[in-house]
Every structure is written in C-alpha cells, then in structure tokens.
Motif scaffolding. Structure first.
Motif, PDB file in Angstrom:
ATOM      1  N   PHE A 149       0.801  -1.218   0.000  1.00 54.03           N
ATOM      2  CA  PHE A 149       0.000   0.000   0.000  1.00 54.03           C
ATOM      3  C   PHE A 149       0.839   1.276   0.000  1.00 54.03           C
ATOM      4  CE2 PHE A 149      -2.670  -3.309   1.857  1.00 54.03           C
ATOM      5  CZ  PHE A 149      -3.699  -3.287   0.927  1.00 54.03           C
ATOM      6  N   LYS A 150       2.167   1.122   0.076  1.00 57.37           N
ATOM      7  CA  LYS A 150       3.033   2.301   0.033  1.00 57.37           C
ATOM      8  C   LYS A 150       2.998   2.910  -1.363  1.00 57.37           C
ATOM      9  CE  LYS A 150       6.501   1.514   3.540  1.00 57.37           C
ATOM     10  NZ  LYS A 150       7.892   1.257   3.816  1.00 57.37           N
ATOM     11  N   LYS A 151       3.069   4.237  -1.399  1.00 60.96           N
ATOM     12  CA  LYS A 151       3.147   4.917  -2.686  1.00 60.96           C
ATOM     13  C   LYS A 151       4.474   4.574  -3.336  1.00 60.96           C
ATOM     14  CE  LYS A 151       0.586   9.154  -1.743  1.00 60.96           C
ATOM     15  NZ  LYS A 151       0.725  10.602  -1.635  1.00 60.96           N
ATOM     16  N   ARG A 152       4.409   4.276  -4.627  1.00 59.21           N
ATOM     17  CA  ARG A 152       5.649   4.045  -5.364  1.00 59.21           C
ATOM     18  C   ARG A 152       6.181   5.402  -5.783  1.00 59.21           C
ATOM     19  NH1 ARG A 152       6.437  -1.084  -8.668  1.00 59.21           N
ATOM     20  NH2 ARG A 152       8.372   0.029  -8.593  1.00 59.21           N
ATOM     21  N   SER A 153       7.478   5.573  -5.668  1.00 57.83           N
ATOM     22  CA  SER A 153       8.046   6.850  -6.053  1.00 57.83           C
ATOM     23  C   SER A 153       9.135   6.652  -7.097  1.00 57.83           C
ATOM     24  CB  SER A 153       8.574   7.595  -4.832  1.00 57.83           C
ATOM     25  OG  SER A 153       9.594   6.856  -4.213  1.00 57.83           O
ATOM     26  N   LEU A 154       9.384   7.729  -7.812  1.00 57.13           N
ATOM     27  CA  LEU A 154      10.374   7.744  -8.880  1.00 57.13           C
ATOM     28  C   LEU A 154      11.476   8.711  -8.481  1.00 57.13           C
ATOM     29  CD1 LEU A 154      11.133   7.171 -11.940  1.00 57.13           C
ATOM     30  CD2 LEU A 154       9.848   9.248 -12.439  1.00 57.13           C
ATOM     31  N   GLU A 155      12.710   8.255  -8.558  1.00 59.94           N
ATOM     32  CA  GLU A 155      13.844   9.125  -8.268  1.00 59.94           C
ATOM     33  C   GLU A 155      14.384   9.696  -9.571  1.00 59.94           C
ATOM     34  OE1 GLU A 155      16.521   6.602  -6.050  1.00 59.94           O
ATOM     35  OE2 GLU A 155      15.530   7.132  -4.165  1.00 59.94           O
ATOM     36  N   VAL A 156      14.568  11.014  -9.597  1.00 65.28           N
ATOM     37  CA  VAL A 156      15.144  11.703 -10.745  1.00 65.28           C
ATOM     38  C   VAL A 156      16.582  12.036 -10.376  1.00 65.28           C
ATOM     39  CG1 VAL A 156      14.993  13.710 -12.261  1.00 65.28           C
ATOM     40  CG2 VAL A 156      12.887  12.656 -11.356  1.00 65.28           C
ATOM     41  N   LEU A 157      17.521  11.476 -11.131  1.00 67.82           N
ATOM     42  CA  LEU A 157      18.941  11.689 -10.846  1.00 67.82           C
ATOM     43  C   LEU A 157      19.476  12.894 -11.619  1.00 67.82           C
ATOM     44  CD1 LEU A 157      20.258   7.999 -10.976  1.00 67.82           C
ATOM     45  CD2 LEU A 157      19.461   9.309  -8.998  1.00 67.82           C
ATOM     46  N   ALA A 158      20.606  13.403 -11.166  1.00 70.10           N
ATOM     47  CA  ALA A 158      21.240  14.542 -11.832  1.00 70.10           C
ATOM     48  C   ALA A 158      21.694  14.138 -13.238  1.00 70.10           C
ATOM     49  CB  ALA A 158      22.431  15.033 -11.023  1.00 70.10           C
ATOM     50  N   PRO A 159      21.249  14.881 -14.267  1.00 69.14           N
ATOM     51  CA  PRO A 159      21.670  14.560 -15.635  1.00 69.14           C
ATOM     52  C   PRO A 159      23.041  15.132 -15.992  1.00 69.14           C
ATOM     53  CG  PRO A 159      20.092  16.349 -15.664  1.00 69.14           C
ATOM     54  CD  PRO A 159      20.226  15.916 -14.238  1.00 69.14           C
ATOM     55  N   ILE A 160      23.558  16.047 -15.150  1.00 71.37           N
ATOM     56  CA  ILE A 160      24.865  16.668 -15.365  1.00 71.37           C
ATOM     57  C   ILE A 160      25.510  16.954 -14.007  1.00 71.37           C
ATOM     58  CG2 ILE A 160      24.590  17.780 -17.626  1.00 71.37           C
ATOM     59  CD1 ILE A 160      23.456  20.212 -16.261  1.00 71.37           C
ATOM     60  N   ASN A 161      26.807  17.179 -14.020  1.00 70.70           N
ATOM     61  CA  ASN A 161      27.534  17.578 -12.813  1.00 70.70           C
ATOM     62  C   ASN A 161      27.354  19.066 -12.604  1.00 70.70           C
ATOM     63  OD1 ASN A 161      28.819  15.004 -12.338  1.00 70.70           O
ATOM     64  ND2 ASN A 161      30.136  15.459 -14.078  1.00 70.70           N
ATOM     65  N   GLY A 162      27.295  19.490 -11.341  1.00 77.94           N
ATOM     66  CA  GLY A 162      27.204  20.918 -11.084  1.00 77.94           C
ATOM     67  C   GLY A 162      26.665  21.238  -9.715  1.00 77.94           C
ATOM     68  N   GLU A 163      26.106  22.444  -9.608  1.00 79.30           N
ATOM     69  CA  GLU A 163      25.534  22.944  -8.359  1.00 79.30           C
ATOM     70  C   GLU A 163      24.022  23.029  -8.502  1.00 79.30           C
ATOM     71  OE1 GLU A 163      25.316  27.120  -5.856  1.00 79.30           O
ATOM     72  OE2 GLU A 163      26.981  26.817  -7.242  1.00 79.30           O
TER      73      GLU A 163
END
Length: 160
Positions: A6-20
């Motif tokens: 019953f937990k919500k499924r989540s999606l992780e969005v990773l950094a597409p580039i290096n930086g700040e």
C-alpha cells in the motif's frame, strides 16, 4: 509485509549533469522561476554531457537541440532545458545522440554539450530540470551544494 503493497511508489530523478543544484526560484528567467512549466530544480553545470535522469521514452527534442523531454513508465514528464535563451543558438553547441520515440535507460548519454560555446554565446548556462505535469504529482526536491551526474537524487516523484 502487506503494508508494503500500500506504500506509494516513487520515482527518483537523478542529476543529468555535474554541477551545483539551485532552486527554480533562483533561475533568472520567470518562465522557470515562477514555475510556469512545472516544479523542479536547476543545475549550474560544471562539465559533462547530459544523461537521462530517469528511464523512459524520449517524447521531445527541440529543433534547436537545447531541450529534451522524457516520459517515464509512471507517466511523469521530465524536461531538461540546457541553458537560458539557448534557442537562439540554432542548435550550435549541442549534439543530440537520441531520437524521439527512443527508449532510454537512466544514465544514458542524451546530448553532448560544448559548455564553453554555451557560456560564451547564451544568456546563462543554468539548466532547469522540470516535471512538466507536476500538477498531479507529489514532488520532493532535494538540494545539495553539488551534484554528481547519475548519482545525486534531484527529485522524488510520487502520485498524489
């Protein structure tokens, strides 16, 4: 055990580039800073190509190669907009390595960028990463001083 179902499924969005990583509110363009296109974060890039921050399908490549959109299996639509006012470069400084309709894996190289050219010829190199259909999503943005491509989690997306 059943509670996991019953937990919500989540999606992780990773950094597409290096930086700040910076909040959208700090992007010097009202379309992004006022979140007219959706919720997200921005990165001030240091180097590297643009990689897929999620697994999905390429649904948009701008004619001027400065923006790319990915739709994930959960329906989230992620837009990576490389720099500000980069549409005026007419595609110069960008080499797109994928096509609309391609399935991509997290970490796959999408666009090679000549950052020196972009720095010299565009308004700004800041790169917003937006969830364009964020109105029906629950988005948690993660801020850290710097991000590492394909490693740092920028956002966690789940259904409302």
């Amino acid at each position: 055990m059943l509670s996991n179902l019953f937990k919500k499924r989540s999606l992780e969005v990773l950094a597409p580039i290096n930086g700040e990583i910076i909040p959208l509110g700090e992007v010097p363009d009202p379309v992004f800073s006022q979140k007219m296109m959706g919720e997200g974060v921005a990165i001030i890039p240091t180097n590297g190509s643009v990689h897929a921050p999620v697994e999905g399908e390429i649904v948009l490549i701008s004619d001027t190669k400065h923006a790319i959109g990915i739709r994930t299996t959960d329906g989230s639509e992620i837009l990576i907009h490389i720099g500000l006012e980069t549409v005026s470069l007419g595609g110069k400084g960008f080499t797109v390595l994928v096509s609309a309709g391609d399935k991509v894996s997290t970490g796959q190289v999408l666009i090679e960028v000549d950052w020196e050219y972009i720095r010299e010829n565009a308004k700004n190199i800041v790169t917003p990463i937006i969830v364009t259909n964020s109105a029906d999503k629950d988005i948690q943005c993660h801020y850290s001083k710097s991000c590492i491509q394909d490693k740092t989690i920028l956002m966690t997306i789940s259904a409302k």
